[in-house]
Write a protein that holds these residues in place. Structure first.
Motif, PDB file in Angstrom:
ATOM      1  N   ALA A  10       1.130   5.498   4.054  1.00 51.85           N
ATOM      2  CA  ALA A  10       1.219   4.569   2.900  1.00 51.85           C
ATOM      3  C   ALA A  10       2.408   4.137   2.440  1.00 51.85           C
ATOM      4  O   ALA A  10       2.513   3.317   1.369  1.00 51.85           O
ATOM      5  CB  ALA A  10       0.285   5.105   1.700  1.00 51.85           C
ATOM      6  N   GLY A  11       3.783   4.431   3.235  1.00 54.60           N
ATOM      7  CA  GLY A  11       4.889   4.084   2.858  1.00 54.60           C
ATOM      8  C   GLY A  11       5.225   2.751   3.102  1.00 54.60           C
ATOM      9  O   GLY A  11       6.424   2.273   2.497  1.00 54.60           O
ATOM     10  N   GLY A  12       4.360   1.952   3.693  1.00 54.18           N
ATOM     11  CA  GLY A  12       4.980   0.742   4.259  1.00 54.18           C
ATOM     12  C   GLY A  12       3.666  -0.157   5.009  1.00 54.18           C
ATOM     13  O   GLY A  12       2.779   0.586   5.216  1.00 54.18           O
ATOM     14  N   ARG A  16       0.774   0.658   2.724  1.00 50.66           N
ATOM     15  CA  ARG A  16       1.070   0.520   1.516  1.00 50.66           C
ATOM     16  C   ARG A  16       0.428  -0.860   0.867  1.00 50.66           C
ATOM     17  O   ARG A  16      -0.105  -0.936  -0.438  1.00 50.66           O
ATOM     18  CB  ARG A  16       2.525  -0.205   1.433  1.00 50.66           C
ATOM     19  CG  ARG A  16       3.309  -0.800   0.347  1.00 50.66           C
ATOM     20  CD  ARG A  16       4.559  -0.987   0.467  1.00 50.66           C
ATOM     21  NE  ARG A  16       4.942  -2.153   1.368  1.00 50.66           N
ATOM     22  CZ  ARG A  16       6.174  -2.240   1.718  1.00 50.66           C
ATOM     23  NH1 ARG A  16       7.187  -1.761   1.487  1.00 50.66           N
ATOM     24  NH2 ARG A  16       6.356  -3.298   2.799  1.00 50.66           N
ATOM     25  N   ALA A  19      -3.024   0.559  -0.590  1.00 48.71           N
ATOM     26  CA  ALA A  19      -2.736   1.347  -1.658  1.00 48.71           C
ATOM     27  C   ALA A  19      -2.496   0.275  -2.848  1.00 48.71           C
ATOM     28  O   ALA A  19      -2.944   0.618  -3.938  1.00 48.71           O
ATOM     29  CB  ALA A  19      -1.389   2.276  -1.636  1.00 48.71           C
ATOM     30  N   ARG A  20      -1.836  -0.777  -2.753  1.00 45.90           N
ATOM     31  CA  ARG A  20      -1.432  -1.727  -3.676  1.00 45.90           C
ATOM     32  C   ARG A  20      -2.715  -2.278  -4.245  1.00 45.90           C
ATOM     33  O   ARG A  20      -3.068  -2.531  -5.424  1.00 45.90           O
ATOM     34  CB  ARG A  20      -0.513  -2.789  -3.169  1.00 45.90           C
ATOM     35  CG  ARG A  20       0.981  -2.541  -3.253  1.00 45.90           C
ATOM     36  CD  ARG A  20       1.844  -3.420  -2.524  1.00 45.90           C
ATOM     37  NE  ARG A  20       3.257  -3.070  -2.495  1.00 45.90           N
ATOM     38  CZ  ARG A  20       4.322  -3.750  -1.868  1.00 45.90           C
ATOM     39  NH1 ARG A  20       3.730  -4.791  -1.041  1.00 45.90           N
ATOM     40  NH2 ARG A  20       5.464  -3.438  -2.203  1.00 45.90           N
ATOM     41  N   LEU A  31      -1.520   8.683  -1.649  1.00 48.35           N
ATOM     42  CA  LEU A  31      -0.572   8.213  -0.830  1.00 48.35           C
ATOM     43  C   LEU A  31       0.082   9.226   0.017  1.00 48.35           C
ATOM     44  O   LEU A  31       0.862  10.093  -0.497  1.00 48.35           O
ATOM     45  CB  LEU A  31       0.422   7.200  -1.130  1.00 48.35           C
ATOM     46  CG  LEU A  31       0.120   5.714  -1.704  1.00 48.35           C
ATOM     47  CD1 LEU A  31      -0.741   5.983  -2.882  1.00 48.35           C
ATOM     48  CD2 LEU A  31       1.170   5.109  -2.529  1.00 48.35           C
ATOM     49  N   LYS A  38       9.539   7.182   0.248  1.00 44.08           N
ATOM     50  CA  LYS A  38       8.685   5.864   0.534  1.00 44.08           C
ATOM     51  C   LYS A  38       7.427   5.831  -0.348  1.00 44.08           C
ATOM     52  O   LYS A  38       7.039   4.981  -0.979  1.00 44.08           O
ATOM     53  CB  LYS A  38       8.595   5.513   1.915  1.00 44.08           C
ATOM     54  CG  LYS A  38       9.720   5.399   2.862  1.00 44.08           C
ATOM     55  CD  LYS A  38       9.506   5.099   4.242  1.00 44.08           C
ATOM     56  CE  LYS A  38      10.561   4.592   4.808  1.00 44.08           C
ATOM     57  NZ  LYS A  38      10.566   4.450   6.359  1.00 44.08           N
ATOM     58  N   VAL A  39       6.613   6.967  -0.196  1.00 42.54           N
ATOM     59  CA  VAL A  39       5.343   6.789  -0.700  1.00 42.54           C
ATOM     60  C   VAL A  39       5.445   7.069  -2.357  1.00 42.54           C
ATOM     61  O   VAL A  39       4.687   6.466  -2.868  1.00 42.54           O
ATOM     62  CB  VAL A  39       4.347   7.953  -0.341  1.00 42.54           C
ATOM     63  CG1 VAL A  39       3.832   7.435   1.037  1.00 42.54           C
ATOM     64  CG2 VAL A  39       5.020   9.422  -0.245  1.00 42.54           C
ATOM     65  N   VAL A  42       6.074   3.498  -3.660  1.00 43.15           N
ATOM     66  CA  VAL A  42       4.864   2.856  -3.781  1.00 43.15           C
ATOM     67  C   VAL A  42       3.960   3.083  -4.794  1.00 43.15           C
ATOM     68  O   VAL A  42       3.250   2.443  -5.869  1.00 43.15           O
ATOM     69  CB  VAL A  42       4.005   2.779  -2.416  1.00 43.15           C
ATOM     70  CG1 VAL A  42       2.725   2.000  -2.524  1.00 43.15           C
ATOM     71  CG2 VAL A  42       4.924   2.418  -1.188  1.00 43.15           C
ATOM     72  N   ALA A  52       1.421  10.461  -5.010  1.00 38.24           N
ATOM     73  CA  ALA A  52       2.219  10.372  -3.679  1.00 38.24           C
ATOM     74  C   ALA A  52       2.655  11.923  -3.335  1.00 38.24           C
ATOM     75  O   ALA A  52       3.063  12.631  -4.025  1.00 38.24           O
ATOM     76  CB  ALA A  52       3.684   9.789  -3.995  1.00 38.24           C
TER      77      ALA A  52
END
Length: 245
Positions: A10-12, A16, A19-20, A31, A38-39, A42, A52
């Motif tokens: 879920a970091g990108g 991501r 998640a958004r 996440l 990264k998570v 987010v 996260a």
């Protein structure tokens, strides 16, 4: 009522974006990502509805620890999206141990480990969604390990559905096409990338010429799957990028 949705990778990228979207729609999102910073970034963007957790899905111990932490916060999981994946082109004769083991561990074993940990927290109406790839059915060169892991993931999804259907848990896989977002970067050796692109073009599959969808568009399919009426099931969905009109 808000759902608890666990998303790996879920970091990108797609993770991501999912998640958004779900966090913005009032769902509770967990996440998971190998790089905690990264998570966390987010989750901070989404707000209080996001948690996260650092997790290497290829590691049984890391997965067990992550889901133990989830269980401390939530009594149940409504949705697990196995999105984490390693995507790296290489020729089999040149493959390193790490390239083979990392691809299999993240793309296939990771989904199995996360499903195993999530199932005891899932009841009737819950849903596991595994992210596959259009490359399963396309002759992309330099990608046979990636393709094999995604084909295995699809077979795992079908078998797991039969195993869990009696308890009311659905399992689907989404065969995703080429997609992008604003931050997409392919962090591989330029020479490796050039060889892959040239071989793909020779096979009639030049990624630079193929239609590409935006990750935010792809999230709609996951929303629709999660919202299916109780008397419907979609075992698989295939997505392809298309040129916007």
């Amino acid at each position: 009522m808000s759902k608890v949705i666990v998303i790996t990778g879920a970091g990108g990228g797609l993770g991501r974006a999912l998640a958004r979207r779900f966090g913005g729609e009032g769902e509770t999102v967990v996440l998971l990502g190998r790089t905690l910073t990264k998570v966390e970034a987010v989750a901070a963007e989404i707000g209080d509805s996001a948690l996260a957790i650092g997790c290497d899905v290829a590691s049984p111990d890391s997965v067990r620890a992550a889901f133990a932490q989830i269980a401390e916060c939530f009594p149940a999981i409504d949705v697990l999206i196995n999105n984490a994946a390693v995507y790296e082109p290489f020729l089999m004769e040149e493959a390193t141990d790490d390239q083979i083991l990392s691809s299999i561990g993240t793309n296939l074993t990771g989904a199995m480990l996360c499903a195993r940990s999530a199932i005891p927290m899932m009841g009737a109406g819950a849903h596991i969604i595994n992210v596959s790839s259009e490359s399963v059915d396309l002759p992309f060169p330099h990608m046979i390990v990636y393709q094999a892991t995604k084909a295995g993931l699809e077979r795992f999804s079908m078998g797991l559905y039969r195993e869990l259907d009696p308890r009311g848990v659905r399992v689907s896989f989404v065969r995703a096409g080429q997609m992008m977002d604003e931050d997409k970067r392919w962090d591989i050796d330029p020479g490796v990338a050039a060889r892959f692109l040239a071989a793909s073009a020779a096979a009639g599959l030049n990624p630079r010429e193929r239609a590409t969808s935006h990750v935010s568009s792809v999230t709609q399919v996951f929303r629709s799957l999660i919202d299916l009426p109780a008397d419907l099931h979609a075992a698989s969905v295939s997505l392809f990028g298309r040129a916007a009109s």
